[in-house]
Design an enzyme around this catalytic site. Sequence first.
Site, PDB file in Angstrom:
ATOM      1  N   ASP A 523     -40.543  76.586  48.604  1.00 30.43           N
ATOM      2  CA  ASP A 523     -40.348  75.492  47.650  1.00 30.43           C
ATOM      3  C   ASP A 523     -41.737  74.985  47.232  1.00 30.43           C
ATOM      4  O   ASP A 523     -42.752  75.382  47.815  1.00 30.43           O
ATOM      5  CB  ASP A 523     -39.548  74.393  48.366  1.00 30.43           C
ATOM      6  CG  ASP A 523     -38.942  73.381  47.397  1.00 30.43           C
ATOM      7  OD1 ASP A 523     -38.986  73.591  46.180  1.00 30.43           O
ATOM      8  OD2 ASP A 523     -38.412  72.368  47.891  1.00 30.43           O
ATOM      9  N   GLU A 526     -45.251  75.643  42.717  1.00 27.74           N
ATOM     10  CA  GLU A 526     -45.737  75.710  41.308  1.00 27.74           C
ATOM     11  C   GLU A 526     -47.260  75.764  41.229  1.00 27.74           C
ATOM     12  O   GLU A 526     -47.742  76.387  40.271  1.00 27.74           O
ATOM     13  CB  GLU A 526     -45.193  74.501  40.539  1.00 27.74           C
ATOM     14  CG  GLU A 526     -43.683  74.538  40.365  1.00 27.74           C
ATOM     15  CD  GLU A 526     -42.905  74.200  41.647  1.00 27.74           C
ATOM     16  OE1 GLU A 526     -43.485  73.495  42.507  1.00 27.74           O
ATOM     17  OE2 GLU A 526     -41.778  74.659  41.801  1.00 27.74           O
ATOM     18  N   ASP A 599     -34.546  71.255  41.073  1.00 26.68           N
ATOM     19  CA  ASP A 599     -33.930  69.990  41.471  1.00 26.68           C
ATOM     20  C   ASP A 599     -33.098  69.397  40.339  1.00 26.68           C
ATOM     21  O   ASP A 599     -33.540  68.498  39.628  1.00 26.68           O
ATOM     22  CB  ASP A 599     -35.023  69.023  41.930  1.00 26.68           C
ATOM     23  CG  ASP A 599     -35.763  69.581  43.143  1.00 26.68           C
ATOM     24  OD1 ASP A 599     -35.251  70.542  43.764  1.00 26.68           O
ATOM     25  OD2 ASP A 599     -36.852  69.076  43.466  1.00 26.68           O
TER      26      ASP A 599
END
Length: 936
Positions: A523, A526, A599
């Site tokens: 997770d 980015e 999300d």
Amino acid sequence: MDGFKLTWSVVVLVGLLVTTVNVAAWKKDEFRRCDQSAFCKDTRNREPGSSNLEVKDLKIADGVLRARLVPSDAGGGGTTEQGGGGGEEEGDLVLEIKAYKNGIVRLKVTEEKHPEKRFEVPDVLVKDLEDKKLWLQRFVEKDDGSSMVHLGGHDVILQHKPFQVHVKRGSDLVLSVNSKGLFNFEKLREKKEGENWEDRFRTYTDSRPYGPQTVSFDVSFHGTEHVYGIPEHATSLALKPTKGPNISSEPYRLFNLDVFEYISESPFGLYGAVPFMLSHSADKSAGFFLLNSAEMQIDVLASSWDTTPSIEMEGEGGSSKLLENGNKEKIVDTHWIVESGVFDAFVFVGPSPKDVVTQYCAVTGTTSLPSLFSTAYHQCRWNYKDEADVAAVDAGFDEHDIPYDVLWLDIEHTDGKRYFTWDPILFPTPKEMQAKLSAKGRHMVTIVDPHIKRDDGFPLHKEASSKGYYVKDSGGNDYDGWCWPGSSSYLDMLNPEIRSWWADKFSLSSYVGSTPILHIWNDMNEPSVFNGPEGTMPKDALHYNGVEHRDVHNAYGYYFHMASVEGLLRRGGGNERPFVLSRAFFAGTQKVGPVWTGDNTADWTHLRVSVPMCLTLGLTGIAFTGADVGGFFGNPDPELLTRWYQLGAYYPFFRGHAHLDTKRREPWVFGEPYTTLMREAVHSRYSLLPYVYTLFKEASVTGVPLMRPLWMEFPEDISTFERDEEFLLGPSLLVHGVYSQGATSETVYLPGTQKWYDVKTGATYPAGQKVNVPVTMDGIPVFQRAGSIIARKQRRRRSSTQMETDPYTLVVALNSTYEASGELYIDDGKSYDFEQGAFIHRQFKFSKGRLTSTTLAPVKTGSKVFTTSCLVERIVILGVRAKDLAIGKNAIVEHDERRIETDIGPPLLQRGASSTALILRLPNVRISDNWSIKLV
Ligand SMILES: *[C@@H]1O[C@H](CO)[C@@H](O)[C@H](O)[C@H]1NC(C)=O
Ligand SMILES: *[C@@H]1O[C@H](CO)[C@@H](O)[C@H](O)[C@H]1NC(C)=O
Ligand SMILES: *[C@@H]1O[C@H](CO)[C@@H](O)[C@H](O)[C@H]1NC(C)=O
């Protein structure tokens, strides 16, 4: 203007973007608009025809067409002198045109003088790409000032002055680059006295030490009104125009960001980026991929986007001459604005949508075949608190007779957000915990994020910092950003040495408390940095070899994902399929592992937008995808949650997940009737696993995704081109979600000419039209295509692994000629032995009252075999002639003349369904054998 009528012509894609939906949580101002970025602001408004390059010194060397691009003395076809000629001392631009087998053309422009600074993205293209290279032998110089390369079936036409590239398939112009004259490649240069290259946004300053280096250009898709692709945005499947008369929207942004509470209907960039766009029309499809991992902004231009009718830049050999009919050609123009790097583009000539995806995947890889367990249902929550909680949730599934395969642990399971550790109080015996899951054939996933806690007592940090493995800030120190653990640094995953080091951290000895059933979730890759500009790493941070983060940003998460997958591969001795879910992604992610849409929120619009988001990912090669079932933020009411399970059962990746602050929502929490409804939804997925797994196999070979827009199977049906409320799962199932509260009916478009069967009731619906389908809470509309055969496993088990030896049900849906066909792929579901021939691939055909099973596997070449003793326990035939739907009908297994009982009943033993199917009970033929069964 006569010679160039087609350029500013009809694009019917008019429609205003709904740019603002008022969601207070989305902090719009924290993210840059195009006009707040130095590289985008000026470039976006460049005039068409302002490109000023011409082709010089064309030659073929090593099977590649090479030339220099130099500024024209006079602007192409016009009169404006732009920057003067020469520029030799600055270094020229170098153009290369290459071709690969099966309709792939590569166009590359680099800067001759600064090859080391102009970043080229490594480890995305498949390793054997160069084996597919076609050796160009010669080109034809034409009188009109262009050169042409024939490539058998398609041609590349390079216009010299001004520089333009046109790709044709047969005589059909498919795609052009720079036909609108927007190609601009800002060469690196010395900073002038007094010049300021800094780029400020809010409290952040990007030092931009190398100054402007934008690469921008136009791409035109001919003969079409629709373009798709370039994820990730929470928006419609068919990309709406962002610029043109009456349209003013931000461009589609490709910049991987952790956007807190994103909104739907926005061109805003989310967690991942695939710079691949497809066009489709009734007679052709094409694709364009830019291999570049810097931030980019892409405008889809509406018809008449520039009404200034003074574009004469085609000069002598204008593109109009390439076109047989000059009148009102359909076209979609796009404008790509890229902050840095090079122009390395691939054109895919189709002609079908599946061809385009296959061509793209021939370049970037296909979806790796997942383990069977990972195609089943996953249960996640931030967080399952402790081992007792894990045991209770696990028991809850058994108690309520709901199958599931994987239990997930989010960040709180760690010791202070130090990954690869366990909280000693909450998770004191992780191995025992995993052993209990494993005993039921289940698996576990833990989270491992890329931010490393800066804590001298944490060995991982000590080692990483002493080896110099962190990304550096612009001053050369380890970059220190704020994330879950507080002060954190980020491993430089661009460096293969660091990826290899990281991979070893997943070994059973290094990851203490892990067992072979433990898989991984990446997770925040980015990367998410809470105190960084736009919540990510500064663009002037430095990777190894001095590469700026600016250049590599969109691929950072991909490299991290890749290293984690390599870790699990090594752990399994190279013969166990790893499962690593990632939030960030880039072109090529499909060959590494699955992604989800990040999300999302528990509301109906997010349920709805999950379909175009997953469809888009599939079109860009990433077939293994899904959205968080239930919505991550917020509390779904039981109706929304049920609808989400009913739709999610058809996502390629099927996981329930919820935010820390939400109420518990395991599928039994709301009681009846919801527990039963969610149980049935999950079970519908489990019963389809043989079909789903067969589709994964297809995706792994061809790249064609599981979740398909209707036009992928019905390319000529123009009424499907903007539809994204329904989708096909493989060729044979059509799924339409229910996206509103209290719905009692849904309007579903059924494509083609053959009827569709409701999978539960067997009721038929006509094709080629919208039909009104009544819905209850029992389910969403799902149809099986007439002419298809689907293999199912109907028995309810605790997990997919416990279904291994279960018998099959074959559902045969006859079409108007009373025929049907289908496929089934089976292997061990976990190893790579299939690469050595250890698999079964069957074809089923029903014709003239006879169902036959034959092999589709090639004659054995491999050294390994896969066998199964699974039987077929039921054959359900939908759409038989009235005379065949009579009690007393017989069926005979032909090789042993064995008579089998027939019956008339509902297709899937569904309660309340009418008896519309002919059922052959207990034929008991082996799924792996050749056989035929005849109705007599
Ligand atoms: C733009 O909007 C105006 C006013 O609504 C309309 O008259 C005009 O035709 C529109 N132009 C285009 C190209 O849609
Ligand atoms: C019916 O299905 C069979 C098998 O899939 C196919 O070969 C045939 O073309 C179909 N017939 C029609 C009319 O679509
Ligand atoms: C099934 O038929 C194929 C040829 O179509 C043959 O190669 C194979 O051996 C047969 N399998 C069995 C189990 O008889």
